[in-house]
Design an enzyme around this catalytic site. Structure first.
Site, PDB file in Angstrom:
ATOM      1  CD  GLN A 126      -3.018  -0.951   2.271  1.00 44.47           C
ATOM      2  OE1 GLN A 126      -2.665  -0.442   3.334  1.00 44.47           O
ATOM      3  NE2 GLN A 126      -4.208  -1.504   2.113  1.00 44.47           N
ATOM      4  CG  ASP A 129      -1.348   1.799  -5.082  1.00 43.70           C
ATOM      5  OD1 ASP A 129      -1.126   2.211  -6.233  1.00 43.70           O
ATOM      6  OD2 ASP A 129      -2.442   1.302  -4.733  1.00 43.70           O
ATOM      7  CB  SER A 132      -3.548   4.485  -3.749  1.00 44.00           C
ATOM      8  OG  SER A 132      -4.187   3.266  -4.065  1.00 44.00           O
TER       9      SER A 132
END
Length: 374
Positions: A126, A129, A132
């Site tokens: 995450q 990323d 995002s």
């Protein structure tokens, strides 16, 4: 291990792939960092700030000479990477589907291209990323762009001269960008509704205080599609969605569209006929305009007007917030390389789960399964 940070060459690109913060962190790992003069200008980062962080600042040839890793926001053309070490890594947003010829050229040049947008949507990745981090800013900026074009206020205002009604905002596509757009429009005081083909997003929409607009009695997608994106819907669902949305769109003042399908043109969500039903002065912001557009009539890089409705098609929306976008993007790159940094080898060593996902080329070949199967 030399890490190079060249100045972005793409038209209109304001972001930079490393900041003084991440330069310091790379140097702490034992890397030598070289930054091309002027690389941070678009993000308001002076060459002196990079030098103070420990980077060597020079011209492009000096920056790339002998580089083992070349960082980028958008991938540099292989011809512009002369002088790098044999087998050097190119770590950037590489748009693999849209720039397949460039990927082939990386392979022919013996470079190992690592596409950050192919980062798998798993918990441990995450922080790496880029989609995002940049989509989050794009969703926020899309609402501000809409507000700038909209000739009225967003919140309800009760004044001695009378009441100003709140703007009605509708978000189509509830991924990272859509969720941030909902939150931003709500903070500005709009009445917000949202829709998505993934039924699991209903609770997310409601948690942000917006009204969910969903097709009933026709199956949508349960949960997430591949890689966190929605897939293509059945003709039955598309017809039911078009009917539902036509009535809703006619009542909206602001519409933000965010729908993307990796490797394919963006799905058409709003037709010209539907635009014609909206009242004059309304605004649509198409965040998918560079991938073909969600809105009929949207033009990449332009604000056009159709039937009295403004359709905003800015390119590189995250790059319209260059300082924050660069800070987040550069941290994504650092988090990626740091997670695999082998102290004994003095360089990152990728594992199969993430390495195979992001690696496009190696040893003169295109090796990524997603590209080979496209």
């Amino acid at each position: 291990m030399k890490i190079a940070v060249p100045k972005e060459q793409a038209d209109g690109e304001t972001r930079v792939s490393a900041t003084p913060e991440t330069v310091k962190k790379f140097i702490a790992l034992g890397a030598d960092v070289a930054v091309e003069a002027g690389a941070g200008e678009g993000a308001a980062i002076a060459d002196a700030a990079y030098a103070a962080a420990g980077a060597r600042v020079g011209d492009r040839a000096q920056t790339l000479a002998g580089a083992d890793i070349v960082l980028g926001v958008q991938g540099a053309e292989p011809a512009g990477l002369s002088g790098v070490a044999p087998g050097a890594w190119v770590v950037a947003g590489l748009n693999p589907f849209g720039e397949r010829a460039r990927v082939d050229a990386y392979a022919a040049a013996g470079l190992e291209a690592l596409a950050m947008e192919f980062m798998p949507r798993i918990t441990r990745a995450q922080s790496m990323d880029i989609l995002s981090s940049q989509s989050n800013l794009a969703g926020y900026k899309a609402v501000l762009d809409a507000a700038a074009e909209y000739g009225r206020a967003f919140p309800m205002m009760m004044t001695a001269a009378g009441t100003v009604s709140a703007a009605k905002a509708f978000v189509m596509g509830v991924g990272v960008a859509g969720l941030q757009a909902i939150a931003t429009a709500r903070r500005l005081g709009a009445q917000v509704s949202a829709t998505d083909v993934r039924s699991a997003t209903r609770e997310q929409i409601m948690s942000l205080g917006a009204k969910p607009i969903f097709v009933e009695n026709v199956a949508g997608i349960e949960g997430e599609g591949s890689g966190g994106y929605a897939g293509e819907m059945s003709p039955e669902y598309q017809a039911a969605q078009a009917e539902l949305l036509s009535g809703h769109l006619a009542k909206q003042d602001i519409v933000i569209t965010t729908a993307l399908i990796p490797g394919r043109p963006a799905p058409r969500l709003i037709s010209d006929a539907q635009v014609a039903t909206m009242r004059a002065g309304s605004v649509i912001v198409d965040l998918a305009v560079e991938s073909g557009g969600n809105v009929e009539g949207a033009v990449a890089g332009e604000v056009v007007e159709r039937h009295g409705v403004k359709i905003v098609g800015h390119r590189n929306v995250a790059g319209r917030l260059p300082a924050d976008a660069s800070a987040l993007f550069s941290r994504n790159l650092y988090n990626f390389l740091n997670a695999f940094w082998d102290k004994e080898a003095g360089r990152p060593v990728l594992d199969a789960e993430i390495g195979d996902a992001v690696r496009l080329t190696t040893s003169g070949q295109v090796v990524n399964a997603r590209l080979l199967g496209a």
